[in-house]
Design a protein around this motif. Sequence first.
Motif, PDB file in Angstrom:
ATOM      1  N   GLU A  13       0.846  -1.189   0.000  1.00  0.00           N
ATOM      2  CA  GLU A  13       0.000   0.000   0.000  1.00  0.00           C
ATOM      3  C   GLU A  13       0.884   1.241   0.000  1.00  0.00           C
ATOM      4  O   GLU A  13       1.809   1.344   0.796  1.00  0.00           O
ATOM      5  N   GLU A  14       0.572   2.167  -0.884  1.00  0.00           N
ATOM      6  CA  GLU A  14       1.330   3.410  -0.982  1.00  0.00           C
ATOM      7  C   GLU A  14       0.641   4.492  -0.163  1.00  0.00           C
ATOM      8  O   GLU A  14      -0.551   4.722  -0.298  1.00  0.00           O
ATOM      9  N   THR A  15       1.415   5.135   0.710  1.00  0.00           N
ATOM     10  CA  THR A  15       0.903   6.232   1.521  1.00  0.00           C
ATOM     11  C   THR A  15       1.899   7.384   1.462  1.00  0.00           C
ATOM     12  O   THR A  15       3.000   7.237   0.957  1.00  0.00           O
ATOM     13  N   ASN A  16       1.495   8.512   1.997  1.00  0.00           N
ATOM     14  CA  ASN A  16       2.387   9.673   2.112  1.00  0.00           C
ATOM     15  C   ASN A  16       2.576   9.981   3.585  1.00  0.00           C
ATOM     16  O   ASN A  16       1.649   9.833   4.377  1.00  0.00           O
ATOM     17  N   ARG A  17       3.789  10.377   3.943  1.00  0.00           N
ATOM     18  CA  ARG A  17       4.088  10.713   5.328  1.00  0.00           C
ATOM     19  C   ARG A  17       4.987  11.949   5.332  1.00  0.00           C
ATOM     20  O   ARG A  17       5.933  12.042   4.555  1.00  0.00           O
ATOM     21  N   TYR A  24       7.139  12.402   2.035  1.00  0.00           N
ATOM     22  CA  TYR A  24       7.746  11.220   1.431  1.00  0.00           C
ATOM     23  C   TYR A  24       6.668  10.218   1.032  1.00  0.00           C
ATOM     24  O   TYR A  24       5.647  10.090   1.707  1.00  0.00           O
ATOM     25  N   VAL A  25       6.930   9.467  -0.056  1.00  0.00           N
ATOM     26  CA  VAL A  25       6.073   8.358  -0.454  1.00  0.00           C
ATOM     27  C   VAL A  25       6.575   7.126   0.287  1.00  0.00           C
ATOM     28  O   VAL A  25       7.759   6.801   0.253  1.00  0.00           O
ATOM     29  N   GLY A  37       7.175  -4.456   6.617  1.00  0.00           N
ATOM     30  CA  GLY A  37       8.226  -3.475   6.412  1.00  0.00           C
ATOM     31  C   GLY A  37       7.730  -2.290   5.611  1.00  0.00           C
ATOM     32  O   GLY A  37       6.586  -2.259   5.166  1.00  0.00           O
ATOM     33  N   GLU A  38       8.622  -1.327   5.431  1.00  0.00           N
ATOM     34  CA  GLU A  38       8.282  -0.116   4.694  1.00  0.00           C
ATOM     35  C   GLU A  38       9.438   0.282   3.787  1.00  0.00           C
ATOM     36  O   GLU A  38      10.605   0.051   4.119  1.00  0.00           O
ATOM     37  N   VAL A  39       9.079   0.881   2.651  1.00  0.00           N
ATOM     38  CA  VAL A  39      10.066   1.431   1.714  1.00  0.00           C
ATOM     39  C   VAL A  39       9.763   2.911   1.571  1.00  0.00           C
ATOM     40  O   VAL A  39       8.661   3.298   1.192  1.00  0.00           O
ATOM     41  N   MET A  40      10.747   3.746   1.904  1.00  0.00           N
ATOM     42  CA  MET A  40      10.595   5.192   1.800  1.00  0.00           C
ATOM     43  C   MET A  40      11.342   5.674   0.558  1.00  0.00           C
ATOM     44  O   MET A  40      12.522   5.383   0.391  1.00  0.00           O
TER      45      MET A  40
END
Length: 77
Positions: A13-17, A24-25, A37-40
Amino acid sequence: MSKKNKDIEVRIEETNRTIKGTNYVINQLSIGKKLVGEVMTLGAKEHEAFLGNEDLGSYKSVDLAIEAILLQHNLHD
């Protein structure tokens, strides 16, 4: 007795933070209801991979970062 390999569904899932004023995406990897996990995305060819609180490093593509997260997750699980 042999074990059958099961296909595991990984959701991305793509989010913005916003971190320190910069947007950042973030791609979040989930297996079932568990966040793995997460990919920034930092730039066009700069992506940071995170497994929980552990920084796995910088990668040139989102796909390479996702692969690194899944490999580390499988080693620890």
